[in-house]
Design a protein around this motif. Structure first.
Motif, short mmCIF file in Angstrom:
data_model
loop_
_atom_site.label_atom_id
_atom_site.label_comp_id
_atom_site.label_asym_id
_atom_site.label_seq_id
_atom_site.Cartn_x
_atom_site.Cartn_y
_atom_site.Cartn_z
N SER A 150 0.82 -1.25 0.01
CA SER A 150 0.17 -0.09 0.00
C SER A 150 0.68 1.23 0.18
CB SER A 150 -0.93 0.07 1.10
OG SER A 150 -0.23 0.36 2.26
N ALA A 151 2.13 1.32 0.61
CA ALA A 151 2.97 2.34 0.74
C ALA A 151 3.56 2.64 -0.69
CB ALA A 151 4.02 2.22 1.45
N VAL A 152 3.56 1.43 -1.48
CA VAL A 152 4.34 1.89 -2.84
C VAL A 152 3.08 2.12 -3.76
CG1 VAL A 152 4.86 0.43 -4.98
CG2 VAL A 152 6.08 0.10 -2.50
N GLU A 153 1.87 1.63 -3.67
CA GLU A 153 0.68 2.33 -4.34
C GLU A 153 0.36 3.75 -4.10
OE1 GLU A 153 -2.27 -0.24 -3.45
OE2 GLU A 153 -1.60 -2.09 -4.56
N LEU A 154 0.65 4.28 -2.71
CA LEU A 154 0.41 5.57 -2.40
C LEU A 154 1.33 6.46 -3.08
CD1 LEU A 154 -0.71 5.36 1.51
CD2 LEU A 154 -2.39 5.79 -0.65
N LYS A 155 2.40 5.98 -2.97
CA LYS A 155 3.71 6.75 -3.62
C LYS A 155 3.59 6.80 -5.44
CE LYS A 155 8.82 6.73 -4.26
NZ LYS A 155 10.09 6.02 -4.44
N GLN A 156 3.03 5.92 -5.72
CA GLN A 156 2.68 5.94 -7.32
C GLN A 156 1.54 6.84 -7.47
OE1 GLN A 156 2.15 1.81 -8.28
NE2 GLN A 156 4.19 1.35 -8.83
N ILE A 157 0.57 6.91 -6.65
CA ILE A 157 -0.44 7.81 -6.80
C ILE A 157 0.03 9.22 -6.37
CG2 ILE A 157 -2.74 8.68 -5.91
CD1 ILE A 157 -3.15 5.53 -5.20
N ALA A 158 1.04 9.49 -5.58
CA ALA A 158 1.56 10.73 -5.25
C ALA A 158 2.38 11.35 -6.49
CB ALA A 158 2.08 10.82 -4.05
N GLN A 159 3.05 10.48 -7.20
CA GLN A 159 3.83 10.71 -8.08
C GLN A 159 2.99 11.02 -9.25
OE1 GLN A 159 6.48 7.28 -8.85
NE2 GLN A 159 8.02 8.27 -7.48
N GLN A 160 1.75 10.51 -9.54
CA GLN A 160 0.77 10.64 -10.52
C GLN A 160 0.22 12.03 -10.47
OE1 GLN A 160 -1.75 7.20 -10.59
NE2 GLN A 160 -0.17 5.91 -11.89
N ASP A 161 0.10 12.46 -9.10
CA ASP A 161 -0.68 13.44 -9.01
C ASP A 161 0.32 14.68 -9.16
OD1 ASP A 161 -3.03 12.31 -8.18
OD2 ASP A 161 -2.68 12.47 -5.96
N VAL A 162 1.54 14.73 -8.92
CA VAL A 162 2.69 15.59 -9.10
C VAL A 162 2.60 15.74 -10.58
CG1 VAL A 162 5.08 16.01 -9.07
CG2 VAL A 162 3.98 15.06 -6.90
N GLU A 163 2.52 14.65 -11.33
CA GLU A 163 2.93 14.89 -12.92
C GLU A 163 1.59 15.52 -13.32
OE1 GLU A 163 5.19 13.95 -15.04
OE2 GLU A 163 6.29 13.69 -13.33
N LYS A 164 0.46 15.18 -12.80
CA LYS A 164 -0.85 15.88 -13.34
C LYS A 164 -0.65 17.25 -12.97
CE LYS A 164 -5.78 15.75 -12.61
NZ LYS A 164 -6.80 15.03 -11.47
N GLN A 165 -0.24 17.80 -11.72
CA GLN A 165 -0.01 19.31 -11.43
C GLN A 165 0.85 20.01 -12.15
OE1 GLN A 165 -2.26 20.74 -9.41
NE2 GLN A 165 -3.27 18.91 -9.30
N ARG A 166 1.85 19.18 -12.78
CA ARG A 166 3.00 19.71 -13.63
C ARG A 166 2.56 19.93 -14.80
NH1 ARG A 166 7.73 15.98 -13.39
NH2 ARG A 166 8.14 16.80 -11.27
N PHE A 167 1.68 19.02 -15.39
CA PHE A 167 0.77 19.20 -16.71
C PHE A 167 0.03 20.52 -16.56
CE2 PHE A 167 -2.90 18.40 -19.07
CZ PHE A 167 -2.30 18.51 -20.62
N LEU A 168 -0.99 20.37 -15.41
CA LEU A 168 -1.71 21.58 -15.57
C LEU A 168 -0.86 22.88 -15.36
CD1 LEU A 168 -4.31 20.36 -12.98
CD2 LEU A 168 -4.60 20.68 -15.44
N VAL A 169 0.42 23.20 -14.81
CA VAL A 169 0.97 24.15 -14.85
C VAL A 169 1.67 24.56 -15.93
CG1 VAL A 169 3.15 25.16 -13.60
CG2 VAL A 169 1.63 24.18 -12.09
N GLU A 170 2.09 23.31 -16.76
CA GLU A 170 2.45 23.74 -18.09
C GLU A 170 1.47 24.17 -18.98
OE1 GLU A 170 4.64 20.36 -19.69
OE2 GLU A 170 6.00 20.39 -17.93
N LYS A 171 0.31 23.65 -18.81
CA LYS A 171 -0.72 24.04 -19.68
C LYS A 171 -1.31 25.51 -19.42
CE LYS A 171 -5.77 22.81 -20.53
NZ LYS A 171 -6.61 21.93 -20.28
N THR A 172 -1.20 25.75 -18.10
CA THR A 172 -1.61 27.18 -17.81
C THR A 172 -0.50 28.31 -18.62
OG1 THR A 172 -2.78 26.48 -15.60
CG2 THR A 172 -2.22 28.70 -15.94
N GLU A 173 0.81 28.02 -18.37
CA GLU A 173 1.73 28.63 -18.83
C GLU A 173 1.76 28.87 -20.52
OE1 GLU A 173 5.14 31.11 -19.07
OE2 GLU A 173 3.85 30.51 -17.34
N GLN A 174 1.39 27.73 -21.07
CA GLN A 174 1.29 27.69 -22.24
C GLN A 174 0.09 28.74 -22.79
OE1 GLN A 174 1.31 23.82 -23.93
NE2 GLN A 174 3.50 23.42 -23.60
#
Length: 188
Positions: A150-174
């Protein structure tokens, strides 16, 4: 008469022929000499009926599985299942578990092929000391404690959330850059 003669000759020849299938070997038991030392390979062979008897052995290897629970370098407990092709002594299984325990959980997950290869080499080496020849060794199943999983799964979910936020920031910047370019175009 010819038909009866052919039937008798065919019956005698049929009694003299026998087949050794793929994955089998044969030894001949002679009623006067005992078991002959020659091992007969696959194929069709002749014997003398009533004097010889064919004893056929199945020599095909069948995979066997050994499940075990062991602790690894970072004190995680893992369930490991080993598939092997020959009868393995308990000391050889212990050798495998020792070799697996030198890795940590992340290494076991990310470097499964090289670790499986390392375990295979160590096990083959150790089995050779006992005169055993192992055809194929593979680590087929690894599972970790539920907390670790479950810790590994939570870490993967957190990494996906970070990637999603990074995508949203890049989208906003563009989008912002597009608005600036559009405003400059309107101004000209």
């Amino acid at each position: 008469r010819i038909g009866i003669g052919l039937a008798i000759v065919g019956g005698v020849i049929s009694c003299m022929l026998y087949n050794v299938d793929d994955g089998h070997r044969d030894v001949i038991f002679d009623h006067f000499q005992g078991v002959k030392l020659d091992v007969i390979e696959e194929g069709t062979h002749f014997i003398i009926p009533w004097l010889h008897r064919a004893i056929i052995f199945d020599i095909r290897t069948r995979p066997r599985s050994v499940p075990s629970i062991t602790e690894i370098k970072d004190l995680q407990t893992i369930n490991i299942t080993l598939d092997y092709e020959e009868r393995v002594l308990p000391s050889i299984i212990n050798e495998v578990l020792k070799s697996v325990s030198q890795f940590d959980a992340i290494e076991l997950i990310t470097q499964r092929t090289p670790i499986s290869q390392c375990v295979s080499e160590l096990l083959t080496e150790h089995a050779a000391q006992f005169g055993l020849l192992l055809d194929d060794i593979s680590v087929t199943h690894l599972s970790f404690r539920p907390e670790f999983t479950s810790a590994v799964e939570l870490k993967q979910i957190a990494q996906q959330d970070v990637e999603k936020q990074r995508f949203l920031v890049e989208k906003t910047e563009q989008s912002r850059q597009a608005n600036v370019i559009a405003a400059e175009g309107d101004a000209r």
